[in-house]
Design a protein around this motif. Structure first.
Motif, short mmCIF file in Angstrom:
data_model
loop_
_atom_site.label_atom_id
_atom_site.label_comp_id
_atom_site.label_asym_id
_atom_site.label_seq_id
_atom_site.Cartn_x
_atom_site.Cartn_y
_atom_site.Cartn_z
N ALA A 27 -25.61 0.85 49.77
CA ALA A 27 -24.89 -0.25 49.14
C ALA A 27 -23.94 0.26 48.06
CB ALA A 27 -25.88 -1.26 48.55
N LEU A 28 -24.37 1.27 47.30
CA LEU A 28 -23.53 1.83 46.24
C LEU A 28 -22.31 2.53 46.82
CD1 LEU A 28 -23.18 2.33 43.19
CD2 LEU A 28 -24.47 4.46 43.49
N ALA A 29 -22.52 3.32 47.88
CA ALA A 29 -21.39 4.01 48.52
C ALA A 29 -20.39 2.98 49.06
CB ALA A 29 -21.89 4.91 49.65
N TRP A 30 -20.90 1.91 49.68
CA TRP A 30 -20.05 0.84 50.21
C TRP A 30 -19.29 0.18 49.05
CZ3 TRP A 30 -22.54 -3.52 53.69
CH2 TRP A 30 -21.51 -4.24 54.35
N SER A 31 -20.01 -0.13 47.97
CA SER A 31 -19.39 -0.77 46.81
C SER A 31 -18.31 0.11 46.19
CB SER A 31 -20.45 -1.08 45.74
OG SER A 31 -21.41 -2.00 46.23
N ASN A 32 -18.52 1.42 46.21
CA ASN A 32 -17.54 2.36 45.65
C ASN A 32 -16.43 2.70 46.63
OD1 ASN A 32 -18.84 2.53 43.18
ND2 ASN A 32 -20.11 4.27 43.81
N ARG A 33 -16.49 2.08 47.82
CA ARG A 33 -15.54 2.36 48.90
C ARG A 33 -15.54 3.85 49.24
NH1 ARG A 33 -10.83 0.26 46.28
NH2 ARG A 33 -9.66 1.24 47.92
N ASN A 34 -16.73 4.46 49.10
CA ASN A 34 -16.94 5.86 49.47
C ASN A 34 -17.34 5.86 50.95
OD1 ASN A 34 -18.04 8.35 50.06
ND2 ASN A 34 -19.45 8.39 48.34
N VAL A 35 -16.32 5.89 51.81
CA VAL A 35 -16.57 5.71 53.24
C VAL A 35 -17.44 6.82 53.81
CG1 VAL A 35 -15.50 5.38 55.50
CG2 VAL A 35 -14.40 4.46 53.48
N ASP A 36 -17.22 8.07 53.36
CA ASP A 36 -18.05 9.18 53.86
C ASP A 36 -19.51 8.98 53.49
OD1 ASP A 36 -15.86 10.41 55.04
OD2 ASP A 36 -15.48 11.72 53.32
N GLY A 37 -19.76 8.57 52.25
CA GLY A 37 -21.14 8.32 51.80
C GLY A 37 -21.76 7.15 52.55
N TYR A 38 -20.96 6.09 52.76
CA TYR A 38 -21.42 4.91 53.50
C TYR A 38 -21.80 5.31 54.94
CZ TYR A 38 -20.86 0.59 56.23
OH TYR A 38 -21.03 -0.43 57.11
N LEU A 39 -20.90 6.01 55.62
CA LEU A 39 -21.16 6.38 57.02
C LEU A 39 -22.31 7.38 57.13
CD1 LEU A 39 -17.51 6.62 58.37
CD2 LEU A 39 -19.19 4.80 58.80
N ALA A 40 -22.52 8.20 56.09
CA ALA A 40 -23.61 9.18 56.10
C ALA A 40 -24.98 8.50 56.07
CB ALA A 40 -23.48 10.13 54.90
N ALA A 41 -25.03 7.22 55.72
CA ALA A 41 -26.31 6.48 55.71
C ALA A 41 -26.76 6.12 57.12
CB ALA A 41 -26.16 5.21 54.87
N TYR A 42 -25.87 6.29 58.11
CA TYR A 42 -26.17 5.92 59.49
C TYR A 42 -26.53 7.16 60.31
CZ TYR A 42 -24.36 1.31 58.48
OH TYR A 42 -24.20 0.06 57.94
N SER A 43 -27.51 6.99 61.17
CA SER A 43 -27.91 8.05 62.09
C SER A 43 -26.89 8.13 63.23
CB SER A 43 -29.28 7.69 62.68
OG SER A 43 -29.56 8.49 63.80
N PRO A 44 -26.67 9.33 63.78
CA PRO A 44 -25.84 9.43 64.99
C PRO A 44 -26.43 8.62 66.15
CG PRO A 44 -26.22 11.61 64.06
CD PRO A 44 -27.08 10.64 63.29
N GLU A 45 -27.72 8.28 66.05
CA GLU A 45 -28.37 7.45 67.08
C GLU A 45 -28.20 5.96 66.80
OE1 GLU A 45 -31.05 10.29 66.19
OE2 GLU A 45 -29.49 11.14 67.43
N PHE A 46 -27.40 5.61 65.80
CA PHE A 46 -27.18 4.20 65.45
C PHE A 46 -26.78 3.41 66.69
CE2 PHE A 46 -24.19 0.89 63.66
CZ PHE A 46 -25.17 0.10 63.11
N LYS A 47 -27.52 2.33 66.96
CA LYS A 47 -27.26 1.48 68.13
C LYS A 47 -26.32 0.35 67.73
CE LYS A 47 -30.51 3.32 70.88
NZ LYS A 47 -30.74 4.57 70.16
N LEU A 48 -25.24 0.25 68.45
CA LEU A 48 -24.23 -0.76 68.14
C LEU A 48 -24.31 -1.93 69.10
CD1 LEU A 48 -21.64 1.98 67.72
CD2 LEU A 48 -21.96 0.23 66.00
N ASP A 49 -24.13 -3.13 68.57
CA ASP A 49 -24.00 -4.30 69.42
C ASP A 49 -22.55 -4.36 69.90
OD1 ASP A 49 -26.63 -4.99 68.91
OD2 ASP A 49 -26.11 -6.27 67.22
N GLY A 50 -22.34 -4.89 71.07
CA GLY A 50 -20.97 -5.12 71.53
C GLY A 50 -20.32 -3.95 72.25
N GLY A 51 -21.06 -2.87 72.48
CA GLY A 51 -20.53 -1.81 73.33
C GLY A 51 -19.56 -0.84 72.68
N LEU A 52 -19.31 -0.98 71.37
CA LEU A 52 -18.42 -0.05 70.68
C LEU A 52 -19.13 1.30 70.56
CD1 LEU A 52 -15.64 -0.67 69.42
CD2 LEU A 52 -16.78 -0.96 67.24
#
Length: 126
Positions: A27-52
């Motif tokens: 949430a802090l990385a997102w709030s700071n618009r720190n995109v690298d930090g925000y995306l680093a919170a997600y696993s490469p196995e992150f399952k996406l809805d909608g086929g993206l």
């Protein structure tokens, strides 16, 4: 259809604190618009809805977060439930404010422990 797995055990205080800390960092990385930090919170196995695909989703998030002039995200009342030794499910109220949008939603995320850190593998809005 198989029934959803029941939580395996009570969540230990250490796991609870580590998971909440990971979500607060997200949430802090997102709030700071720190995109690298925000995306680093997600696993490469992150399952996406909608086929993206994961790479397309990351590119889309970079654009959206980069466009906002200000963002404030808060994780309110996280409820951590253990699924198994390395997975938890957390429901919380997400309070999101930006220069163009203000909303509160109940979000459910699953996090998996990998190499000692908790990463988001699924997320949905109730």
């Amino acid at each position: 259809a198989a029934a959803a797995p029941a939580p395996a055990a009570a969540t230990s205080a250490a796991v609870h604190d580590a998971v909440v800390k990971a979500l607060d960092g997200w949430a802090l990385a997102w709030s700071n618009r720190n995109v690298d930090g925000y995306l680093a919170a997600y696993s490469p196995e992150f399952k996406l809805d909608g086929g993206l695909g994961f790479a397309e989703w990351q590119a889309q998030r970079r654009v959206r977060i980069g466009k906002a002039k200000s963002i404030a995200v808060a994780v309110i009342d996280p409820d951590v439930q253990t699924i198994d030794a390395n997975r938890v499910r957390v429901s919380f109220t997400q309070d999101y404010q930006s220069d163009t949008i203000s909303d509160k939603v109940v979000k459910v995320v699953e996090l998996t422990q990998s190499n000692g850190s908790w990463k988001i593998t699924r997320e949905s809005i109730r």
